[in-house]
Structure formats: structure tokens, C-alpha cells
Design an enzyme around this catalytic site. Structure first.
Site, mmCIF file in Angstrom:
data_model
loop_
_atom_site.group_PDB
_atom_site.id
_atom_site.type_symbol
_atom_site.label_atom_id
_atom_site.label_comp_id
_atom_site.label_asym_id
_atom_site.label_seq_id
_atom_site.Cartn_x
_atom_site.Cartn_y
_atom_site.Cartn_z
ATOM 1 N N SER A 273 48.171 24.927 74.575
ATOM 2 C CA SER A 273 47.921 25.530 73.125
ATOM 3 C C SER A 273 47.540 24.691 72.128
ATOM 4 O O SER A 273 46.698 23.864 72.198
ATOM 5 C CB SER A 273 49.096 26.789 72.804
ATOM 6 O OG SER A 273 48.653 27.696 71.684
ATOM 7 N N ASP B 4 45.951 37.007 77.653
ATOM 8 C CA ASP B 4 46.583 35.956 76.671
ATOM 9 C C ASP B 4 46.058 36.547 75.259
ATOM 10 O O ASP B 4 44.874 36.659 74.876
ATOM 11 C CB ASP B 4 46.082 34.609 76.784
ATOM 12 C CG ASP B 4 46.592 33.664 75.672
ATOM 13 O OD1 ASP B 4 46.996 34.154 74.544
ATOM 14 O OD2 ASP B 4 46.785 32.626 75.987
ATOM 15 N N HIS C 125 50.092 33.901 77.386
ATOM 16 C CA HIS C 125 50.173 32.574 76.959
ATOM 17 C C HIS C 125 51.572 31.793 76.906
ATOM 18 O O HIS C 125 51.766 30.689 76.833
ATOM 19 C CB HIS C 125 50.068 32.757 75.325
ATOM 20 C CG HIS C 125 49.735 31.532 74.614
ATOM 21 N ND1 HIS C 125 48.284 31.211 74.574
ATOM 22 C CD2 HIS C 125 50.067 30.768 73.713
ATOM 23 C CE1 HIS C 125 48.265 30.146 73.729
ATOM 24 N NE2 HIS C 125 49.453 29.716 73.410
HETATM 25 N N1 LIG Z 1 56.478 32.605 67.101
HETATM 26 C C1 LIG Z 1 55.264 33.308 67.473
HETATM 27 C C2 LIG Z 1 54.682 32.774 68.735
HETATM 28 C C3 LIG Z 1 54.743 31.239 68.921
HETATM 29 C C4 LIG Z 1 54.355 31.175 70.204
HETATM 30 O O1 LIG Z 1 53.922 31.958 71.302
HETATM 31 N N2 LIG Z 1 54.131 29.864 70.477
HETATM 32 C C5 LIG Z 1 53.773 29.195 71.838
HETATM 33 C C6 LIG Z 1 52.712 28.346 71.688
HETATM 34 S S1 LIG Z 1 51.309 29.040 70.589
HETATM 35 C C7 LIG Z 1 50.160 27.747 70.350
HETATM 36 O O2 LIG Z 1 50.449 26.656 70.062
HETATM 37 C C8 LIG Z 1 54.750 28.787 72.758
HETATM 38 O O3 LIG Z 1 54.597 27.801 73.673
HETATM 39 N N3 LIG Z 1 56.014 29.178 72.509
HETATM 40 C C9 LIG Z 1 57.068 28.687 73.142
HETATM 41 C C10 LIG Z 1 57.611 29.428 74.257
HETATM 42 O O4 LIG Z 1 58.697 29.093 74.827
HETATM 43 O O5 LIG Z 1 57.138 30.443 74.737
HETATM 44 C C11 LIG Z 1 55.413 34.691 67.265
HETATM 45 O O6 LIG Z 1 56.250 35.430 67.047
HETATM 46 O O7 LIG Z 1 54.175 35.328 67.613
#
Ligand SMILES: N[C@@H](CCC(=O)N[C@@H](CSC=O)C(=O)NCC(=O)O)C(=O)O
Length: 288
Positions: A151, A227, A262
């Protein structure tokens, strides 16, 4: 010794170290995790750098990415840098989850108050390899490295690879932000880190940078069709694909994985392929 070891964990025949060390580029201590495969106890091993996404620390991928089994079988060290400096308490850096803390975009900010501190491009390309060569040079062949990410970290991996020909042997990304100047996450971040010169933003956009690449791309990208960030137009991998095609470049493998989201379920599912892609370019000897 210029670092602190916060945890030493034995896993997959190797060792995961959770460290912190000072960085001149960010002016802070930086969290950093390193996986050392079993081969590193008898010879120097190549390095794969994994850049994480928005909201992450090094722990997200070390705990849920399941890359170590494959890094162990191929004999690669993996470094997991943090996603931004922390503890600076700059105005505006903690107001939203997609800007500031844990959302550096791996660039060198030029706008105040981030200039001289949110310099994660310098951290990843200079401080990190210098640190690894100095402290782990007997185990890791830091000159022989590849880069990957997820991402926002996919954007970081692609742009640092494209900005620095020869620095990395290959690149791969899961669900990368592929054309940040054209998506809300990227536009918001670049405005905050660089100011309003939108033409200048293009120097940090993989879809723009790929147009200047010479030679084979050595690039693997996976995107899940389920995603939500892809569906919302935050990732735009088709634009990267089209730019590479128009430039006549070979070596971009773009895969759309049916129904995957994602999350780290997606990352871990295709982790073997990404480690294998790096190993193919980092290791000489039997073909992989
Ligand atoms: N907090 C956000 C969601 C944030 C999210 O999905 N972060 C992803 C990376 S997004 C792009 O860089 C991630 O890797 N999160 C960590 C995990 O462990 O999944 C929301 O509430 O929408």
C-alpha cells in the site's frame, strides 16, 4: 553499540530482532525489526527491505505477514523499518491516520514543519543501510538488496526503486498506491509534505517515474479485486501498468487476485511469491 534490542525471537530457524536506533535523517530514534535467517550464522546473506502501509509499525508484517518461512528457506535477511518518525509532536502530525505519524509516504518532506524530520526517503536509502552495514555487516550483505512493500509501503518501494537505479536488484508490491498524484491519499499527503507545487509532486509518483526507466523492470505487483481501497481509486495500478506499457518496458508482472482484500490475509497468501521474486534476483546459483 548504537542501538537498543527490545526483543530477540527465534522463528523459522532464524532470529527476529526488534530494535531501535538513532537516525540523523529523522532526528529521532527509529523502530526497526530485522529477520536473520539461519544461513546468516555461517555466511553473509542478501537483504530484502519491507515497507509497511498507513497506520503500521514494523510489527504488523512481522506478526501477520508470514514472510519468514520463505526468507528462511531462501536465505534472505528482511528489514522492517517504521512508517514515520515518532515522538516529534509536530503540529498536525497526529490529526488523521493517513497523514503524519505512521503515514510518511517515504519521501523527504520540504514543507514546514515536516522538513528536515519527515525524511524517510533518506532514512530508508541511507541511514538504514549504513546502520545495517555497521552493526550487522558480518551477517548481511547490505550491497545486495531488494525492496518490497504494501500500500503506502508499495508506493515507497516502487518510487525508491525507480529513483535509484542499481540500488535494489528488484522490487515488488502488494496493493501499492501506484499513482499518488491522482488519488486522495497521495494528494493530501503530498500537499502537506511538499506544499502546492503539483508539478513537483510527479517526482515522487511511480506512474510518472516509470516513464524514465531504462531496461527490464524486475517488478512484481499483486492487487486484490476485493480490496476496498482499490475500488475507491486509492491504488490505481492500471495507471502504472499503462505507463509501463506505453514506455515499452518489459518486466512488470501485474496480477489481479480474485476477491482478495487489502489485509495481511492477502499479503501472507502471496508472500511466498514476493520473497521468491526477490531471491531470484539476489541469489546466483540454481534457478528458482
Ligand atoms: N485505519 C484505517 C485502515 C488503515 C489500513 O487499512 N491500513 C493498512 C495499510 S493502508 C495503506 O497504506 C494496513 O496495513 N493496516 C494494518 C493491518 O494490520 O491491517 C481505517 O480504519 O480504515
Amino acid at each position: 553499540m548504537s542501538y537498543t534490542t527490545n526483543a530477540t525471537i527465534h522463528t523459522m530457524g532464524g532470529t527476529l530482532l526488534k530494535l531501535s536506533h538513532p537516525s540523523a535523517s529523522t532526528t529521532t530514534n527509529m523502530a526497526l525489526s530485522i529477520f536473520l535467517p539461519p544461513q546468516s550464522s555461517s555466511s553473509k546473506v542478501p537483504l530484502l527491505i519491507y515497507l509497511s502501509g498507513l497506520t503500521c509499525s514494523p510489527d504488523n508484517c512481522t506478526d501477520k505477514g508470514f514472510l519468514h518461512r520463505w526468507a528462511s528457506s531462501h536465505g534472505l535477511a528482511v528489514a522492517y523499518p517504521d512508517t514515520s518518525p515518532r515522538g516529534l509532536n509536530l503540529p498536525g502530525e497526529s490529526d488523521s491516520w493517513d497523514f503524519g505519524v505512521a503515514a510518511s509516504f517515504y519521501i523527504n518532506a520540504t514543507a514546514e514543519p515536516f522538513k528536515g524530520k519527515y525524511s524517510m526517503e533518506d532514512y530508508v536509502t541511507k541511514d538504514l543501510p549504513d546502520f545495517l552495514a555497521r552493526e550487522f555487516g558480518g551477517k548481511i550483505d547490505v550491497a545486495n538488496k531488494s525492496i518490497c512493500g504494501h500500500s503506502m509501503g508499495g508506493h515507497g518501494a516502487l518510487t525508491l526503486y525507480l529513483k535509484n537505479p542499481g540500488m535494489y536488484k528488484s522490487v515488488s508490491a502488494w496493493a501499492p498506491i501506484s499513482n499518488p498524484t491522482q488519488c486522495p491519499w497521495g494528494q493530501n499527503a503530498f500537499k502537506g509534505y511538499f506544499g502546492g507545487d503539483e508539478e513537483g509532486w510527479k517526482k515522487h509518483d511511480a506512474t510518472e517515474l516509470v516513464k524514465g526507466w531504462k531496461g527490464d523492470l524486475k517488478c512484481l505487483v499483486d492487487v486484490g479485486t476485493g480490496d476496498n481501497f482499490y475500488k475507491q481509486g486509492q491504488l490505481l495500478p492500471e495507471n502504472l501498468e499503462a505507463a509501463a506499457k506505453e514506455t515499452g518496458l518489459s518486466g512488470l508482472t501485474m496480477r489481479y487476485q480474485d476477491g482478495y482484500d487489502h489485509s495481511y490475509y492477502f499479503i501472507s497468501t502471496f508472500g511466498e511469491d514476493h520473497v521468491k521474486h526477490a531471491a531470484k534476483h539476489l541469489l546466483s546459483g540454481p534457478s528458482l
